[in-house]
Scaffold this active site. Structure first.
Site, PDB file in Angstrom:
ATOM      1  N   SER A   1      65.462  83.638 -48.704  1.00 62.10           N
ATOM      2  CA  SER A   1      65.912  83.782 -50.087  1.00 62.10           C
ATOM      3  C   SER A   1      65.437  85.096 -50.707  1.00 62.10           C
ATOM      4  O   SER A   1      66.116  85.644 -51.581  1.00 62.10           O
ATOM      5  CB  SER A   1      65.433  82.593 -50.928  1.00 62.10           C
ATOM      6  OG  SER A   1      64.050  82.382 -50.734  1.00 62.10           O
TER       7      SER A   1
ATOM      8  N   HIS B   1      60.925  85.912 -54.274  1.00 60.90           N
ATOM      9  CA  HIS B   1      62.244  86.108 -54.878  1.00 60.90           C
ATOM     10  C   HIS B   1      62.253  87.328 -55.799  1.00 60.90           C
ATOM     11  O   HIS B   1      63.175  88.157 -55.750  1.00 60.90           O
ATOM     12  CB  HIS B   1      62.649  84.857 -55.662  1.00 60.90           C
ATOM     13  CG  HIS B   1      62.930  83.691 -54.776  1.00 60.90           C
ATOM     14  ND1 HIS B   1      63.133  82.415 -55.275  1.00 60.90           N
ATOM     15  CD2 HIS B   1      63.047  83.588 -53.434  1.00 60.90           C
ATOM     16  CE1 HIS B   1      63.374  81.578 -54.274  1.00 60.90           C
ATOM     17  NE2 HIS B   1      63.312  82.271 -53.140  1.00 60.90           N
TER      18      HIS B   1
END
Length: 400
Positions: free
Chosen positions: A259, A321
């Site tokens: 991610s 992230h």
């Protein structure tokens, strides 16, 4: 547009003079010759009329009338009769053609299959956004590898109880065993490769599905736009950047997932939109590209918000992230600034991007090696997880 060829005046005069000579009262033509002459004149004038416009026909008819006035009445009356017949025939032909054309047009408009045809105006107005390649080969390849790795982890280490791993995947120690981000081992055991390997690992089926679904949809489209080379550069740069940010901000957690790299692709798209905002909209493709990037901006911002919302589930950290998003954004300047057609903007944004990358990595890498002090329990992952889960037993660790 139709083109009409005006008959030359010399040709018309030759035909008229020949007929005048043959129709003199003193001519000794027989009845058969006269009928042949009439037929020849009719055919000749029809041929001339068929090659001319309406204006040319009027002019030629006027010229013929002038020639005929010098002839006897008998010849003039025959010529007038034949000329009127020829005009009547031409009018009837045009009328039939017009009627047939109207019938065909009505039939086409009333046809149930008219949707199968493209209107020429619609075809001209159709706009196409041009991309570099047909498919996102690397995004599909990475997704397949990540799926196979998770399958291998589950086969070797089984699926952990839901209370331990709600993502429906292997036990937590398997994540470290297979190469998850472990700040203690990166800084003290010289396992810097752990900055890259987390992108191939996922905590479970739910985690994999969320990342891969975005990767093979949005990520694949970005690869088609950019080309595989730029896509790979941003993807890997974002992966490394996300791991470094995670080590700096969450050094006491083990984390995995692609991610961070996916967020880097979103950051790369934001950087592209920023860099290419100054491009011209004068051409059709330039205008379409601006419209597409405008739509992508809102989509990317929405996706970033959703991904950040999932940053607080077990074994997935928000620092990775955020780091991936920033790393992808800064890396994109190096890729897209040279593509700006205005040279001074291209040079400006390239050096701005270069400066941002140099400053950012000097700061975060220096901080990681000099300021970060992860807990020593991470050296023994089994003991580390026993602090959080009563009766926890390692199933996938190497013998020390």
């Amino acid at each position: 547009m139709s083109l009409a060829t005006k008959p030359s005046s010399s040709t018309e005069e030759t035909v008229s003079s020949d007929y005048t000579k043959l129709e003199q009262p003193n001519s000794k033509s027989t009845e058969t010759e006269r009928s042949s002459l009439s037929l020849l004149k009719s055919l000749s004038w029809q041929h001339i009329n068929s090659q001319s416009t309406d204006r040319t026909q009027i002019m030629s008819n006027k010229g013929r009338r002038d020639d005929i006035e010098s002839q006897p009445k008998s010849g003039r009356s025959r010529r007038s009769l034949q000329s009127s017949r020829s005009r009547s025939s031409s009018k009837r032909t045009r009328s039939r053609s017009s009627s047939r054309r109207e019938e065909l047009l009505k039939e086409f408009k009333s046809s149930k299959e008219r949707e199968d045809y493209l209107d020429i105006e619609e075809l001209v107005e159709e706009e196409v956004y041009i991309v570099k390649q047909k498919k996102g080969y690397l995004s599909l390849a990475f997704s397949m590898v990540q799926t196979l790795v998770l399958l291998a982890m589950i086969i070797e280490c089984s699926i952990a109880p839901f209370a331990i791993n709600p993502m429906i995947g292997p036990p937590p120690d398997a994540l470290d065993y297979w190469g998850g981000k472990n700040a203690y081992k990166i800084l003290n055991d010289n396992e810097e490769w752990r900055l890259v390997t987390p992108i191939f690992l996922h905590a479970g089926i739910i985690h994999l599905f969320c990342n891969v679904s975005v990767q093979i949809d949005v990520g694949a489209f970005f690869e088609r736009e950019w080309g595989s080379g730029i896509w790979l550069f941003i993807y890997l740069t974002s992966a490394i950047g996300s791991s470094i940010f995670s080590v700096c901000m969450k050094p006491d957690n083990i984390s995995v997932g692609s991610s961070g790299a996916v967020m880097g692709l979103f950051g790369g798209k934001l950087g592209e939109i920023f860099c290419r905002a100054c491009e011209s909209k004068k051409t059709t493709q330039g205008r379409v590209a601006h419209e597409v990037r405008g739509e992508q901006l809102s989509s990317v911002l929405c996706s970033v918000s959703v991904v950040m919302a999932f940053s607080f589930v077990p074994y997935v950290d928000w620092a990775a992230h955020l780091g991936g998003l920033i790393s992808g954004f800064t890396a994109s300047f190096l890729c897209f600034a040279p593509k700006i057609k205005t040279k001074h903007y291209a040079i400006l944004w390239f050096f701005v991007g270069l400066a941002m990358n140099v400053v950012m990595y000097i700061i975060i890498v220096g901080y990681m090696f000099n300021q970060v002090d992860p807990m020593e329990d991470l050296n023994d992952v089994c003991e580390y997880y026993k602090q959080y889960f009563e009766g926890y037993e390692c199933q996938c660790q190497r013998d020390n």
